[in-house]
Design a protein around this motif. Structure first.
Motif, short mmCIF file in Angstrom:
data_model
loop_
_atom_site.label_atom_id
_atom_site.label_comp_id
_atom_site.label_asym_id
_atom_site.label_seq_id
_atom_site.Cartn_x
_atom_site.Cartn_y
_atom_site.Cartn_z
N ALA A 97 0.83 -1.21 0.00
CA ALA A 97 0.00 0.00 0.00
C ALA A 97 0.86 1.26 0.00
CB ALA A 97 -0.94 0.00 1.20
N ARG A 98 2.08 1.16 0.57
CA ARG A 98 2.99 2.32 0.60
C ARG A 98 3.78 2.44 -0.70
NH1 ARG A 98 4.53 0.08 5.83
NH2 ARG A 98 6.48 -0.54 4.86
N ARG A 99 3.72 1.42 -1.57
CA ARG A 99 4.62 1.39 -2.72
C ARG A 99 3.93 1.31 -4.07
NH1 ARG A 99 6.91 -0.72 1.65
NH2 ARG A 99 9.15 -0.46 1.96
N LEU A 100 2.64 0.95 -4.09
CA LEU A 100 1.95 0.73 -5.35
C LEU A 100 0.59 1.42 -5.35
CD1 LEU A 100 2.57 -3.11 -5.76
CD2 LEU A 100 3.59 -1.31 -7.15
N PRO A 101 0.04 1.67 -6.54
CA PRO A 101 -1.34 2.19 -6.60
C PRO A 101 -2.29 1.17 -5.96
CG PRO A 101 -0.27 2.34 -8.76
CD PRO A 101 0.65 1.54 -7.87
N ALA A 102 -3.34 1.67 -5.34
CA ALA A 102 -4.28 0.81 -4.61
C ALA A 102 -4.86 -0.30 -5.50
CB ALA A 102 -5.42 1.66 -4.04
N SER A 103 -5.03 -0.04 -6.78
CA SER A 103 -5.61 -1.05 -7.67
C SER A 103 -4.71 -2.26 -7.89
CB SER A 103 -5.95 -0.41 -9.03
OG SER A 103 -4.77 0.10 -9.63
N HIS A 104 -3.44 -2.15 -7.54
CA HIS A 104 -2.51 -3.26 -7.74
C HIS A 104 -2.21 -4.05 -6.47
CE1 HIS A 104 -1.29 -2.08 -11.84
NE2 HIS A 104 -1.51 -0.85 -11.41
N VAL A 105 -2.54 -3.49 -5.32
CA VAL A 105 -2.10 -4.07 -4.05
C VAL A 105 -2.58 -5.50 -3.85
CG1 VAL A 105 -2.26 -3.86 -1.53
CG2 VAL A 105 -1.78 -1.84 -2.93
N ASP A 106 -3.88 -5.75 -4.00
CA ASP A 106 -4.41 -7.10 -3.73
C ASP A 106 -3.77 -8.15 -4.64
OD1 ASP A 106 -6.04 -6.26 -1.67
OD2 ASP A 106 -7.79 -5.98 -2.95
N ASP A 107 -3.60 -7.81 -5.92
CA ASP A 107 -2.99 -8.77 -6.85
C ASP A 107 -1.56 -9.11 -6.45
OD1 ASP A 107 -5.29 -8.85 -8.36
OD2 ASP A 107 -4.58 -7.41 -9.86
N VAL A 108 -0.77 -8.10 -6.08
CA VAL A 108 0.62 -8.33 -5.73
C VAL A 108 0.72 -9.08 -4.41
CG1 VAL A 108 2.88 -7.28 -5.40
CG2 VAL A 108 1.31 -6.32 -7.05
N VAL A 109 -0.19 -8.81 -3.48
CA VAL A 109 -0.21 -9.57 -2.22
C VAL A 109 -0.41 -11.05 -2.53
CG1 VAL A 109 -1.53 -10.03 -0.11
CG2 VAL A 109 -0.95 -7.68 -0.73
N GLN A 110 -1.36 -11.36 -3.41
CA GLN A 110 -1.61 -12.76 -3.76
C GLN A 110 -0.40 -13.38 -4.46
OE1 GLN A 110 -4.15 -14.62 -2.72
NE2 GLN A 110 -4.68 -12.76 -1.59
#
Length: 197
Positions: free
Chosen positions: A57-70
């Motif tokens: 969340a501190r490093r990417l746009p919000a729209s990408h966070v869930d995908d990168v977490v997975q």
């Protein structure tokens, strides 16, 4: 009701040879998971998932966070056989998280489409930010490596003191001392506009 997780003494003795037992719960949960404890593994992935949410969340746009977490959780799962119990789990996991972040940045850069003709999109000027980061990196090269490493981890990349300690092998007290002394040396170099001796 969830029960508290505790490792059996025999497990701790079998896997604790040659190092002191870590105070980090994630080390214990990962070792238990590698021994087949599914509950420990689920708890570990849940806690790591929450940490990854904050990290990205501190490093990417919000729209990408869930995908990168997975993606990071899948990578941790697939690479779990490479984890070495004598090393801190948090540092190992943070390395994977960082690679997934860099992969996403590269992917976003490759996937950018050409702008639509006639459509003007305001773009923020990041030149000063980039220039500032380059200046910081140049200054850090003038410090002792131990000081530069912990300042980069804690002040630039957002690690906690404990995470920096685990990643560098320095004690928590030494991390704090190196940050303090390194920043003092940088400040005196900047004030005097001279190289650090």
């Amino acid at each position: 009701m969830a029960q508290a997780f505790a490792l059996p003494i025999s497990f701790m003795e079998a896997h604790g040879k040659g190092r002191s037992v870590s105070n980090d719960r994630w080390d214990e949960l990962m070792m238990a998971a590698l021994s087949g404890n599914g509950g420990a593994y689920n708890r570990l992935l849940t806690e790591v998932g929450a940490w990854l949410q904050r990290y990205y969340a501190r490093r990417l746009p919000a729209s990408h966070v869930d995908d990168v977490v997975q993606e990071a959780l899948v990578a941790i799962h697939l690479k779990r056989h490479t984890y070495e119990p004598e090393r801190p789990f948090r540092a190992w996991m943070t390395g994977i998280a960082r690679y997934k972040w860099i992969d996403r940045l590269r992917s976003n850069n490759r996937d950018r489409s050409d702008p639509i003709e006639g459509l003007e999109v305001p773009i923020e000027d990041h030149a000063s930010e980039v220039s500032g980061r380059m200046d910081v990196q140049k200054l850090l090269t003038q410090l002792k490596p131990a000081q530069a490493d912990v300042i980069r981890l804690v002040k630039v990349e957002g690690y906690t003191i404990q995470e920096a300690s685990a990643a560098t092998g320095q004690s928590i007290a030494l991390v704090k001392v190196n940050i303090h002394r390194g920043i003092a040396r940088l400040a005196s170099a900047i004030d005097g506009d001279q190289d650090i001796a």
